[in-house]
Design an enzyme around this catalytic site. Structure first.
Site, PDB file in Angstrom:
ATOM      1  N   ASP A  34      -6.205 -10.073  -1.765  1.00  0.00           N
ATOM      2  CA  ASP A  34      -4.936 -10.513  -2.363  1.00  0.00           C
ATOM      3  C   ASP A  34      -4.543 -11.908  -1.869  1.00  0.00           C
ATOM      4  O   ASP A  34      -3.557 -12.492  -2.331  1.00  0.00           O
ATOM      5  CB  ASP A  34      -3.809  -9.491  -2.146  1.00  0.00           C
ATOM      6  N   SER A  35      -5.349 -12.468  -0.950  1.00  0.00           N
ATOM      7  CA  SER A  35      -5.185 -13.885  -0.610  1.00  0.00           C
ATOM      8  C   SER A  35      -5.442 -14.749  -1.845  1.00  0.00           C
ATOM      9  O   SER A  35      -5.141 -15.944  -1.848  1.00  0.00           O
ATOM     10  CB  SER A  35      -6.134 -14.282   0.532  1.00  0.00           C
ATOM     11  N   ASP A  73      -8.650  -5.193  -2.913  1.00  0.00           N
ATOM     12  CA  ASP A  73      -7.415  -5.207  -2.134  1.00  0.00           C
ATOM     13  C   ASP A  73      -6.288  -4.725  -3.038  1.00  0.00           C
ATOM     14  O   ASP A  73      -6.001  -5.349  -4.072  1.00  0.00           O
ATOM     15  CB  ASP A  73      -7.139  -6.670  -1.738  1.00  0.00           C
ATOM     16  N   LYS A 103      -8.842  -1.254  -0.516  1.00  0.00           N
ATOM     17  CA  LYS A 103      -8.253  -1.518   0.814  1.00  0.00           C
ATOM     18  C   LYS A 103      -6.744  -1.521   0.679  1.00  0.00           C
ATOM     19  O   LYS A 103      -6.204  -2.092  -0.280  1.00  0.00           O
ATOM     20  CB  LYS A 103      -8.732  -2.880   1.329  1.00  0.00           C
ATOM     21  N   GLU A 105      -3.111  -2.053   3.142  1.00  0.00           N
ATOM     22  CA  GLU A 105      -2.507  -2.336   4.440  1.00  0.00           C
ATOM     23  C   GLU A 105      -1.666  -1.118   4.818  1.00  0.00           C
ATOM     24  O   GLU A 105      -0.821  -0.690   4.029  1.00  0.00           O
ATOM     25  CB  GLU A 105      -1.639  -3.594   4.339  1.00  0.00           C
ATOM     26  N   GLU A 172      -6.834  -6.981  11.677  1.00  0.00           N
ATOM     27  CA  GLU A 172      -6.605  -8.433  11.551  1.00  0.00           C
ATOM     28  C   GLU A 172      -5.754  -8.955  12.706  1.00  0.00           C
ATOM     29  O   GLU A 172      -4.725  -8.362  13.068  1.00  0.00           O
ATOM     30  CB  GLU A 172      -5.907  -8.721  10.202  1.00  0.00           C
TER      31      GLU A 172
HETATM   32  O1  KIV Z   1      -6.804 -10.835   1.180  1.00  0.00           O
HETATM   33  C1  KIV Z   1      -7.560 -11.143   2.109  1.00  0.00           C
HETATM   34  O2  KIV Z   1      -8.190 -12.203   2.074  1.00  0.00           O
HETATM   35  C2  KIV Z   1      -7.668 -10.231   3.233  1.00  0.00           C
HETATM   36  C3  KIV Z   1      -8.382 -10.644   4.468  1.00  0.00           C
HETATM   37  C4  KIV Z   1      -8.441  -9.533   5.438  1.00  0.00           C
HETATM   38  C5  KIV Z   1      -9.726 -11.215   4.329  1.00  0.00           C
HETATM   39  O3  KIV Z   1      -7.154  -9.155   3.164  1.00  0.00           O
END
Ligand code: KIV
Length: 280
Positions: A34-35, A73, A103, A105, A172
């Site tokens: 999600d970056s 993500d 993934k 959080e 992280e």
């Molecule tokens: O979105 C992202 O880039 C991440 C990092 C852990 C690589 O979640």
């Protein structure tokens, strides 16, 4: 690889072409991160990554790298509103995005969501330690687990999430001792980012690795200067266009057609008023 203690390489990337090259390089796992909100869309925060866009880039990465493990993500609020919505959205990443796992959080409070996803057959990676989607709550991005209490909470989160069914953990921005404690307390592979070298796998944002980020985080050491190469190539194109030397090979008309065009022009000289640009 984790069982054999062979470190595996992971990168967050955002498109099919980059994924194809990273797979050719032997990168084992690609994260549709999600970056992308900042890196691709130029937004300020990770939490602005749109769900539809994330599903699309996940599918693009899988098309570019069909043999790599692709992790999707789950964006902000796509797994918090209700368990039903969380499963539905995770399912979209698996079916439309062709992801191998999702993934999210998480701290221990999200264990029930991880359990429901696991029951539905969705492999989950639980992202602990610093969680960029909580930046609104905690303020500026900062390392986690610097106190023993906070470190213990991170370990407890990891243990609860593994018990709920998480098949992978990602940790992280923590001191290496905290990553070590998580590895010792759990039995699934742990991917680290800014978490020391003990983790089973390591991940970075590809743009940080290849030198396309103006201010990369302290743990991301670039190994290339692709941004500078893009600037150089762009400047060369500007120079070529202005000098009328665009390179490449021109198309050719079929035999005799150029002469036919010329005689047509001679018969009808007034047609067409555009002059070609003056080469400098
Ligand atoms: O979105 C992202 O880039 C991440 C990092 C852990 C690589 O979640």
């Amino acid at each position: 690889m984790a069982q054999r203690r062979e470190p595996f390489a992971c990168l967050a990337c955002y498109d099919a072409t980059t994924a194809r090259w990273l797979a050719r390089a032997g990168v084992h796992l690609l994260l549709a991160g999600d970056s992308a909100a900042q890196v691709v869309l130029g937004l300020e925060r990770t939490i602005d990554a749109p769900l539809e866009f994330m599903v699309q880039i996940t599918a693009a990465i899988k098309r570019g790298a069909p043999d790599a493990v692709v992790m999707a993500d789950m964006p902000f609020l796509s797994y918090h509103v209700s368990e039903a919505r969380a499963i539905e959205n995770a399912g979209r990443f698996m079916t439309e995005g062709k992801a191998d796992c999702v993934k999210l959080e998480a701290d221990a409070s999200l264990a029930p969501v991880v359990a429901r996803m696991t029951t539905a057959g969705i492999p989950v990676c639980a992202h602990v330690g610093f969680r960029p989607q909580t930046t609104g709550l905690v303020g500026v991005p900062t390392a986690k687990g610097r106190s023993a209490d906070e470190a213990k909470r991170i370990v407890d989160d990891a243990v609860a999430l593994e018990r709920a069914g998480a098949v992978l953990l990602l940790i992280e921005a923590v001191p290496p001792e905290v990553a070590r404690a998580v590895i010792d307390a759990t039995s699934v592979p742990v991917i680290g980012i800014g978490a020391g070298t003990d983790c089973h796998g390591q991940i970075l944002v590809v743009n940080d690795l290849i030198g396309m980020t103006d201010e990369a985080p302290r743990f991301a050491e670039p190994v290339a200067k692709v941004g500078e190469e893009i600037r150089r190539a762009g400047a060369e194109w500007v120079r070529r266009v202005s000098s009328g030397d665009v390179g490449g090979q021109a198309y050719r008309m079929h035999e005799g057609e150029a002469a036919a065009l010329a005689s047509e022009k001679a018969r009808n000289p007034g047609a067409g008023v555009n002059e070609p640009p003056v080469s400098r």
